[in-house]
Design an enzyme around this catalytic site. Structure first.
Site, PDB file in Angstrom:
ATOM      1  N   HIS A 293      -7.294  -6.072   0.541  1.00  0.00           N
ATOM      2  CA  HIS A 293      -6.112  -5.255   0.832  1.00  0.00           C
ATOM      3  C   HIS A 293      -5.357  -5.734   2.076  1.00  0.00           C
ATOM      4  O   HIS A 293      -4.396  -5.108   2.494  1.00  0.00           O
ATOM      5  CB  HIS A 293      -6.548  -3.797   1.033  1.00  0.00           C
ATOM      6  CG  HIS A 293      -5.463  -2.776   0.897  1.00  0.00           C
ATOM      7  ND1 HIS A 293      -4.814  -2.518  -0.297  1.00  0.00           N
ATOM      8  CD2 HIS A 293      -4.897  -1.929   1.807  1.00  0.00           C
ATOM      9  CE1 HIS A 293      -3.917  -1.557  -0.113  1.00  0.00           C
ATOM     10  NE2 HIS A 293      -3.944  -1.194   1.142  1.00  0.00           N
TER      11      HIS A 293
ATOM     12  N   SER B 237       0.833  -1.195   0.000  1.00  0.00           N
ATOM     13  CA  SER B 237       0.000   0.000   0.000  1.00  0.00           C
ATOM     14  C   SER B 237       0.877   1.260   0.000  1.00  0.00           C
ATOM     15  O   SER B 237       1.672   1.451  -0.915  1.00  0.00           O
ATOM     16  CB  SER B 237      -0.959  -0.046   1.195  1.00  0.00           C
ATOM     17  OG  SER B 237      -1.989   0.897   1.068  1.00  0.00           O
TER      18      SER B 237
ATOM     19  N   ASP C 125      -9.955  -5.496  -3.556  1.00  0.00           N
ATOM     20  CA  ASP C 125      -9.343  -4.452  -2.743  1.00  0.00           C
ATOM     21  C   ASP C 125     -10.240  -3.221  -2.757  1.00  0.00           C
ATOM     22  O   ASP C 125     -10.522  -2.658  -3.815  1.00  0.00           O
ATOM     23  CB  ASP C 125      -7.961  -4.114  -3.321  1.00  0.00           C
ATOM     24  CG  ASP C 125      -7.125  -3.248  -2.416  1.00  0.00           C
ATOM     25  OD1 ASP C 125      -7.678  -2.298  -1.833  1.00  0.00           O
ATOM     26  OD2 ASP C 125      -5.913  -3.504  -2.325  1.00  0.00           O
TER      27      ASP C 125
END
Length: 279
Positions: A259, A150, A226
């Protein structure tokens, strides 16, 4: 030599998992990081993978959640993870938002007051922490790679592009690929780097590729479930830039994956295989 305080230490896959704190000369405050030394490190210097975690995470998150030590022990790789920002700087508003300030350093050197006094994560990693690892651990300084998730995926790619002399390999899980184009990145860059968007380009992976920076190879995994994919991560922008520039890229999309570290841990072994071939 930098004095390290050992906060905890644990036997893990016949290696050693440790958590440290030290007074950072680059940051000007105490910083924390973690190191996994594989069993091979008892007898020789070993390659190193730096992992950069995402928003709200700490130096503990990756080591606890990713299941990476198993592969590090198998391949004989040292793992290093650092906190995601300075802490307790005294800057007003530092902890007001989860996506900016504490836990959200974006792996850059801030140029705007008041953040520029402490928020110097790029220099911390590439200059100070790297040297600590070389000086005080059985690390092979010539075999270092970087990966992240991320915000940390953004950090890994940009630092690899900006410091090809340090990092020989780079990969990412669900990275923020074009922070100039997403709300997280715009908020961070405006406050850390100022209003002039030209000053943002050196910390945007897509822009760096457009501006001529290259790495030997780039490997990215992205889950299609995600929740941040469309608004914040935007891998298509990096994919298009790499295609236009002739930058080698493997970008894999995985149906059903989100995610989280459940996603990361699923594909962790393949990232180790990728890195070890380049290191």
């Amino acid at each position: 030599m930098t004095a390290l305080e050992t906060r905890s230490q644990h036997r893990c896959f016949d290696g050693t998992q440790s958590f440290y704190q030290h007074v950072s000369t680059v940051i000007g405050l105490p910083m924390r990081f973690s190191v996994f030394q594989p069993p091979q490190a008892q007898n020789q210097r070993v390659p190193v993978l730096f992992f950069l975690a995402g928003l709200t995470c700490t130096e503990e998150t990756f080591m606890i959640k990713a299941g990476a030590q198993r592969y590090a022990a198998e391949y004989g790789v040292m793992l290093v993870a650092m906190d995601t920002s300075p802490r307790q700087t005294g800057i007003a508003g530092e902890t007001d938002d989860w996506d900016f300030g504490a836990g959200a350093g974006f792996y850059l050197d801030a140029t705007q007051a008041p953040w520029s006094k402490y928020y110097r994560m790029e220099s911390y990693i590439t200059l100070e922490l790297r040297q600590i690892i070389i000086d005080q651990f059985p690390a092979d300084a010539n075999r270092m790679g970087i990966f992240g998730h991320s915000m940390g995926g953004h950090g890994a790619i940009t630092l690899a592009l900006r410091h090809p002399d340090i990092f020989r390999s780079v990969s990412a899980f669900a990275p923020v690929c074009a922070p100039m184009q997403c709300p997280w990145g715009q908020k961070a860059f405006r406050n850390y780097l100022g209003e002039n968007q030209e000053s943002w380009r050196p910390y945007d992976a897509t822009a760096l590729i457009e501006d001529g920076r290259r790495v030997p190879d780039l490997f990215i995994d992205q889950g299609l479930n995600d929740q941040f994919l469309t608004e914040q991560l935007q891998p298509h922008r990096l994919e298009n830039a790499c295609a236009a520039a002739g930058q080698k890229l493997t970008l894999r999309y995985h149906p059903g994956y989100d995610h989280s570290y459940y996603f990361i841990s699923t594909f962790m072994g393949e990232h180790f295989k990728y890195h070890i071939d380049l290191l």
